[in-house]
Write an enzyme that holds these catalytic residues in place. Sequence first.
Site, PDB file in Angstrom:
ATOM      1  N   GLU A 246      -5.240  -4.619  10.740  1.00 44.21           N
ATOM      2  CA  GLU A 246      -4.182  -3.624  10.904  1.00 44.21           C
ATOM      3  C   GLU A 246      -4.422  -2.845  12.199  1.00 44.21           C
ATOM      4  O   GLU A 246      -5.217  -1.885  12.202  1.00 44.21           O
ATOM      5  CB  GLU A 246      -4.187  -2.643   9.729  1.00 44.21           C
ATOM      6  CG  GLU A 246      -3.895  -3.268   8.395  1.00 44.21           C
ATOM      7  CD  GLU A 246      -3.333  -2.241   7.405  1.00 44.21           C
ATOM      8  OE1 GLU A 246      -2.224  -2.469   6.908  1.00 44.21           O
ATOM      9  OE2 GLU A 246      -3.982  -1.223   7.174  1.00 44.21           O
TER      10      GLU A 246
ATOM     11  N   ASN B 183       0.870  -1.181   0.000  1.00 46.52           N
ATOM     12  CA  ASN B 183       0.000   0.000   0.000  1.00 46.52           C
ATOM     13  C   ASN B 183       0.907   1.231   0.000  1.00 46.52           C
ATOM     14  O   ASN B 183       1.493   1.567   1.024  1.00 46.52           O
ATOM     15  CB  ASN B 183      -0.912  -0.030   1.238  1.00 46.52           C
ATOM     16  CG  ASN B 183      -1.750   1.225   1.356  1.00 46.52           C
ATOM     17  OD1 ASN B 183      -1.808   2.041   0.433  1.00 46.52           O
ATOM     18  ND2 ASN B 183      -2.407   1.379   2.507  1.00 46.52           N
TER      19      ASN B 183
ATOM     20  N   HIS C 253      -9.468   1.321   5.086  1.00 43.59           N
ATOM     21  CA  HIS C 253      -8.169   1.499   5.742  1.00 43.59           C
ATOM     22  C   HIS C 253      -8.329   2.443   6.929  1.00 43.59           C
ATOM     23  O   HIS C 253      -9.120   3.394   6.865  1.00 43.59           O
ATOM     24  CB  HIS C 253      -7.150   2.054   4.741  1.00 43.59           C
ATOM     25  CG  HIS C 253      -5.760   2.008   5.283  1.00 43.59           C
ATOM     26  ND1 HIS C 253      -5.288   2.949   6.164  1.00 43.59           N
ATOM     27  CD2 HIS C 253      -4.755   1.112   5.115  1.00 43.59           C
ATOM     28  CE1 HIS C 253      -4.044   2.638   6.503  1.00 43.59           C
ATOM     29  NE2 HIS C 253      -3.696   1.523   5.881  1.00 43.59           N
TER      30      HIS C 253
ATOM     31  N   LYS D  90       0.103   4.308  -0.278  1.00 45.31           N
ATOM     32  CA  LYS D  90      -0.516   5.509   0.330  1.00 45.31           C
ATOM     33  C   LYS D  90      -0.255   6.736  -0.552  1.00 45.31           C
ATOM     34  O   LYS D  90      -0.254   6.607  -1.783  1.00 45.31           O
ATOM     35  CB  LYS D  90      -0.012   5.672   1.767  1.00 45.31           C
ATOM     36  CG  LYS D  90      -0.206   4.393   2.587  1.00 45.31           C
ATOM     37  CD  LYS D  90       0.041   4.549   4.066  1.00 45.31           C
ATOM     38  CE  LYS D  90      -0.178   3.218   4.770  1.00 45.31           C
ATOM     39  NZ  LYS D  90      -0.012   3.299   6.218  1.00 45.31           N
TER      40      LYS D  90
ATOM     41  N   SER E  78       3.636  -2.007  10.295  1.00 42.77           N
ATOM     42  CA  SER E  78       5.090  -2.091  10.460  1.00 42.77           C
ATOM     43  C   SER E  78       5.655  -3.459  10.069  1.00 42.77           C
ATOM     44  O   SER E  78       6.568  -3.975  10.731  1.00 42.77           O
ATOM     45  CB  SER E  78       5.491  -1.713  11.890  1.00 42.77           C
ATOM     46  OG  SER E  78       5.108  -0.371  12.172  1.00 42.77           O
TER      47      SER E  78
ATOM     48  N   GLU F 265      -6.648   4.817   7.970  1.00 43.23           N
ATOM     49  CA  GLU F 265      -6.441   6.250   7.668  1.00 43.23           C
ATOM     50  C   GLU F 265      -7.691   6.854   7.040  1.00 43.23           C
ATOM     51  O   GLU F 265      -7.996   8.031   7.270  1.00 43.23           O
ATOM     52  CB  GLU F 265      -5.202   6.408   6.770  1.00 43.23           C
ATOM     53  CG  GLU F 265      -3.921   6.193   7.573  1.00 43.23           C
ATOM     54  CD  GLU F 265      -2.777   5.580   6.798  1.00 43.23           C
ATOM     55  OE1 GLU F 265      -2.762   5.636   5.560  1.00 43.23           O
ATOM     56  OE2 GLU F 265      -1.865   5.007   7.456  1.00 43.23           O
TER      57      GLU F 265
ATOM     58  N   GLY G 214       2.818   2.463  10.783  1.00 42.12           N
ATOM     59  CA  GLY G 214       3.776   3.552  10.625  1.00 42.12           C
ATOM     60  C   GLY G 214       4.517   3.913  11.900  1.00 42.12           C
ATOM     61  O   GLY G 214       5.177   4.942  11.974  1.00 42.12           O
TER      62      GLY G 214
HETATM   63  P1  13P Z   1       3.168   0.504   7.669  1.00 42.14           P
HETATM   64  O1  13P Z   1       3.655  -0.785   7.073  1.00 42.14           O
HETATM   65  O2  13P Z   1       3.892   1.711   7.159  1.00 42.14           O
HETATM   66  O3  13P Z   1       3.076   0.431   9.158  1.00 42.14           O
HETATM   67  O4  13P Z   1       1.646   0.700   7.130  1.00 42.14           O
HETATM   68  C1  13P Z   1       0.755  -0.345   7.254  1.00 42.14           C
HETATM   69  C2  13P Z   1      -0.456  -0.007   6.486  1.00 42.14           C
HETATM   70  O5  13P Z   1      -1.207   0.882   6.847  1.00 42.14           O
HETATM   71  C3  13P Z   1      -0.691  -0.754   5.254  1.00 42.14           C
HETATM   72  O6  13P Z   1      -1.999  -0.517   4.759  1.00 42.14           O
END
Ligand code: 13P
Length: 253
Positions: A167, A9, A95, A11, A213, A97, A173
Amino acid sequence: MRTPFVVGNWKLNKTIAESLTLVTELKNQLSAVKGIQICVAPTFVSLPAVAKRLEGSNIGTCSQDCFWETSGAWTGEVSGPMLVDAGATWAIVGHSERRQFFGDTSESVGKKARAALAAGLGAIVCVGESLAERDGGRTLAVVDDQLAGGLSGMDGTIVARLVIAYEPVWAIGTGRTATPGQAQEVHAHIRKRLHERFGATLADTIRIQYGGSVKSSNAEALIAEPDIDGALVGGASLEAADFIAIVKAARGT
Ligand code: 13P
């Protein structure tokens, strides 16, 4: 036996040119990898160019969202049929976010998931608790609510194109990964709910990815857990070498 599924992903990262550089390297270096399903999820802007570059490869193209209507007066949105037209085969919905910053709810995520599936896309439905929810002992209740909304109105016919991504928000992150044991506990709970919903035989075919992560150093241990069937990778999917190492670690189990 579920085929592991690893999705990068991206982003809000990478221009079209940068996206093409990355997928060209992935395409070249992962062409011989078997026994695993791989996708990348670029921005909507880069998606058509990425999908075209990946034609004929073993890497699919995934969108980061999918609106629930097909067309009309919905400024800023992109629909399932448009994503298919652009070359996507999968869509991430719900997601954290999107839930946190853009108002996605359990109900709207369900609408988006149904729209993605109706368009012929696979749907990756994301669920996961915040740190406050985990500390308050509400992890499974939060996941239950998100799952109930995300899967509403679905029947067994779509199971082959449905993936759940667990997640935990506190692991996204932050460099703080859930331990394999913590992740497995929630994955097993999700699997139990899928059994209740679709019956054991169908539910046992649905992949449940872990995200938060994920790196090459922890991917193998996570995916070795019985109910962890792949990874949704954020930061570590932006560098070819990191993502390739994760794909190879995931395949190795
Ligand atoms: P990270 O791997 O940067 O923690 O992000 C995970 C994520 O949100 C994947 O959709």
